[in-house]
Design a protein around this motif. Sequence first.
Motif, PDB file in Angstrom:
ATOM      1  N   ARG A   1      -5.006  10.824 -21.171  1.00 45.84           N
ATOM      2  CA  ARG A   1      -5.252  12.211 -21.585  1.00 45.84           C
ATOM      3  C   ARG A   1      -6.489  12.793 -20.903  1.00 45.84           C
ATOM      4  N   LYS A   2      -7.481  11.953 -20.639  1.00 40.78           N
ATOM      5  CA  LYS A   2      -8.737  12.417 -20.049  1.00 40.78           C
ATOM      6  C   LYS A   2      -8.725  12.395 -18.518  1.00 40.78           C
ATOM      7  N   HIS A   3      -7.629  11.932 -17.933  1.00 40.91           N
ATOM      8  CA  HIS A   3      -7.561  11.857 -16.472  1.00 40.91           C
ATOM      9  C   HIS A   3      -7.713  13.254 -15.864  1.00 40.91           C
ATOM     10  N   GLU A   4      -8.331  13.305 -14.715  1.00 48.36           N
ATOM     11  CA  GLU A   4      -8.591  14.576 -14.023  1.00 48.36           C
ATOM     12  C   GLU A   4      -7.323  15.406 -13.814  1.00 48.36           C
ATOM     13  N   PHE A   5      -6.185  14.750 -13.634  1.00 50.70           N
ATOM     14  CA  PHE A   5      -4.927  15.470 -13.425  1.00 50.70           C
ATOM     15  C   PHE A   5      -4.645  16.427 -14.581  1.00 50.70           C
ATOM     16  N   PHE A   6      -4.953  16.003 -15.808  1.00 52.86           N
ATOM     17  CA  PHE A   6      -4.677  16.828 -16.980  1.00 52.86           C
ATOM     18  C   PHE A   6      -5.856  17.703 -17.375  1.00 52.86           C
ATOM     19  N   ASN A   7      -6.983  17.571 -16.706  1.00 56.56           N
ATOM     20  CA  ASN A   7      -8.185  18.304 -17.104  1.00 56.56           C
ATOM     21  C   ASN A   7      -8.675  19.286 -16.055  1.00 56.56           C
TER      22      ASN A   7
ATOM     23  N   ARG B   1       0.840  -1.183   0.000  1.00 60.14           N
ATOM     24  CA  ARG B   1       0.000   0.000   0.000  1.00 60.14           C
ATOM     25  C   ARG B   1       0.880   1.239   0.000  1.00 60.14           C
ATOM     26  N   ILE B   2       0.518   2.203  -0.800  1.00 54.85           N
ATOM     27  CA  ILE B   2       1.280   3.444  -0.898  1.00 54.85           C
ATOM     28  C   ILE B   2       0.587   4.510  -0.068  1.00 54.85           C
ATOM     29  N   HIS B   3       1.363   5.197   0.745  1.00 58.59           N
ATOM     30  CA  HIS B   3       0.825   6.290   1.551  1.00 58.59           C
ATOM     31  C   HIS B   3       1.241   7.612   0.915  1.00 58.59           C
ATOM     32  N   PHE B   4       0.270   8.468   0.668  1.00 57.19           N
ATOM     33  CA  PHE B   4       0.534   9.789   0.120  1.00 57.19           C
ATOM     34  C   PHE B   4       0.382  10.831   1.222  1.00 57.19           C
ATOM     35  N   PRO B   5       1.282  11.807   1.260  1.00 60.12           N
ATOM     36  CA  PRO B   5       1.116  12.898   2.234  1.00 60.12           C
ATOM     37  C   PRO B   5      -0.189  13.650   1.961  1.00 60.12           C
ATOM     38  N   THR B   6      -0.730  14.272   2.966  1.00 62.58           N
ATOM     39  CA  THR B   6      -2.017  14.959   2.838  1.00 62.58           C
ATOM     40  C   THR B   6      -1.965  16.140   1.873  1.00 62.58           C
ATOM     41  N   TYR B   7      -0.783  16.709   1.639  1.00 59.12           N
ATOM     42  CA  TYR B   7      -0.693  17.855   0.733  1.00 59.12           C
ATOM     43  C   TYR B   7      -0.727  17.451  -0.743  1.00 59.12           C
ATOM     44  N   VAL B   8      -0.683  16.160  -1.044  1.00 61.65           N
ATOM     45  CA  VAL B   8      -0.745  15.690  -2.423  1.00 61.65           C
ATOM     46  C   VAL B   8      -2.213  15.581  -2.836  1.00 61.65           C
ATOM     47  N   ASP B   9      -2.561  16.251  -3.937  1.00 57.11           N
ATOM     48  CA  ASP B   9      -3.947  16.264  -4.408  1.00 57.11           C
ATOM     49  C   ASP B   9      -4.441  14.860  -4.739  1.00 57.11           C
ATOM     50  N   LEU B  10      -5.748  14.662  -4.600  1.00 61.60           N
ATOM     51  CA  LEU B  10      -6.353  13.358  -4.884  1.00 61.60           C
ATOM     52  C   LEU B  10      -6.184  12.955  -6.342  1.00 61.60           C
ATOM     53  N   ASP B  11      -6.228  13.916  -7.274  1.00 55.24           N
ATOM     54  CA  ASP B  11      -6.048  13.558  -8.681  1.00 55.24           C
ATOM     55  C   ASP B  11      -4.626  13.077  -8.946  1.00 55.24           C
ATOM     56  N   VAL B  12      -3.668  13.607  -8.211  1.00 60.55           N
ATOM     57  CA  VAL B  12      -2.277  13.146  -8.327  1.00 60.55           C
ATOM     58  C   VAL B  12      -2.162  11.727  -7.765  1.00 60.55           C
ATOM     59  N   ASN B  13      -2.771  11.499  -6.597  1.00 59.70           N
ATOM     60  CA  ASN B  13      -2.777  10.150  -5.998  1.00 59.70           C
ATOM     61  C   ASN B  13      -3.323   9.135  -6.990  1.00 59.70           C
ATOM     62  N   ASP B  14      -4.477   9.455  -7.559  1.00 58.92           N
ATOM     63  CA  ASP B  14      -5.139   8.536  -8.473  1.00 58.92           C
ATOM     64  C   ASP B  14      -4.304   8.276  -9.715  1.00 58.92           C
ATOM     65  N   LEU B  15      -3.695   9.321 -10.269  1.00 63.20           N
ATOM     66  CA  LEU B  15      -2.856   9.160 -11.457  1.00 63.20           C
ATOM     67  C   LEU B  15      -1.665   8.250 -11.166  1.00 63.20           C
ATOM     68  N   ILE B  16      -0.999   8.493 -10.055  1.00 60.31           N
ATOM     69  CA  ILE B  16       0.166   7.668  -9.698  1.00 60.31           C
ATOM     70  C   ILE B  16      -0.238   6.212  -9.503  1.00 60.31           C
ATOM     71  N   LEU B  17      -1.311   5.981  -8.764  1.00 56.22           N
ATOM     72  CA  LEU B  17      -1.766   4.606  -8.541  1.00 56.22           C
ATOM     73  C   LEU B  17      -2.176   3.941  -9.861  1.00 56.22           C
ATOM     74  N   SER B  18      -2.764   4.707 -10.766  1.00 58.23           N
ATOM     75  CA  SER B  18      -3.174   4.165 -12.064  1.00 58.23           C
ATOM     76  C   SER B  18      -1.977   3.794 -12.931  1.00 58.23           C
ATOM     77  N   LEU B  19      -0.868   4.497 -12.747  1.00 59.26           N
ATOM     78  CA  LEU B  19       0.350   4.200 -13.500  1.00 59.26           C
ATOM     79  C   LEU B  19       1.143   3.047 -12.891  1.00 59.26           C
ATOM     80  N   LEU B  20       0.922   2.779 -11.625  1.00 63.22           N
ATOM     81  CA  LEU B  20       1.691   1.752 -10.909  1.00 63.22           C
ATOM     82  C   LEU B  20       0.985   0.411 -10.777  1.00 63.22           C
TER      83      LEU B  20
END
Length: 104
Positions: free
Chosen positions: A48-54, A1-20
């Motif tokens: 391209r349609k991921h929230e991180f880029f939109n 399980r990957i722990h993200f610091p609270t200052y990391v946006d949820l769209d960033v969390n989701d993008l990273i998990l989707s890539l890993l």
Amino acid sequence: RIHFPTYVDLDVNDLILSLLMVDASDRIGVSDGVVGSKTSKKLYHSLRKHEFFNNDNNLRQRFWTLLESNSLEPPYKPVEQSWMIQHRKSGRTMKCIDEMYFEL
């Protein structure tokens, strides 16, 4: 399980998990199942349609334009090995399948 610091946006969390994703075929972009050329806008549609880029961040929205125009420098360039130079000079191509390289 990957722990993200609270200052990391949820769209960033989701993008990273989707890539890993462990299974490469389940990774965002790859899982689209679209086959095309480098210039195909269909490639990596879900990425391209991921929230991180939109969102409203203009730099994130410009990312694809910069990438497709070869205007981005890679953050890391590995030292070219002798086998890479020989292969490039031979004119043959390679394809990566499940982290194994096959000559075409």
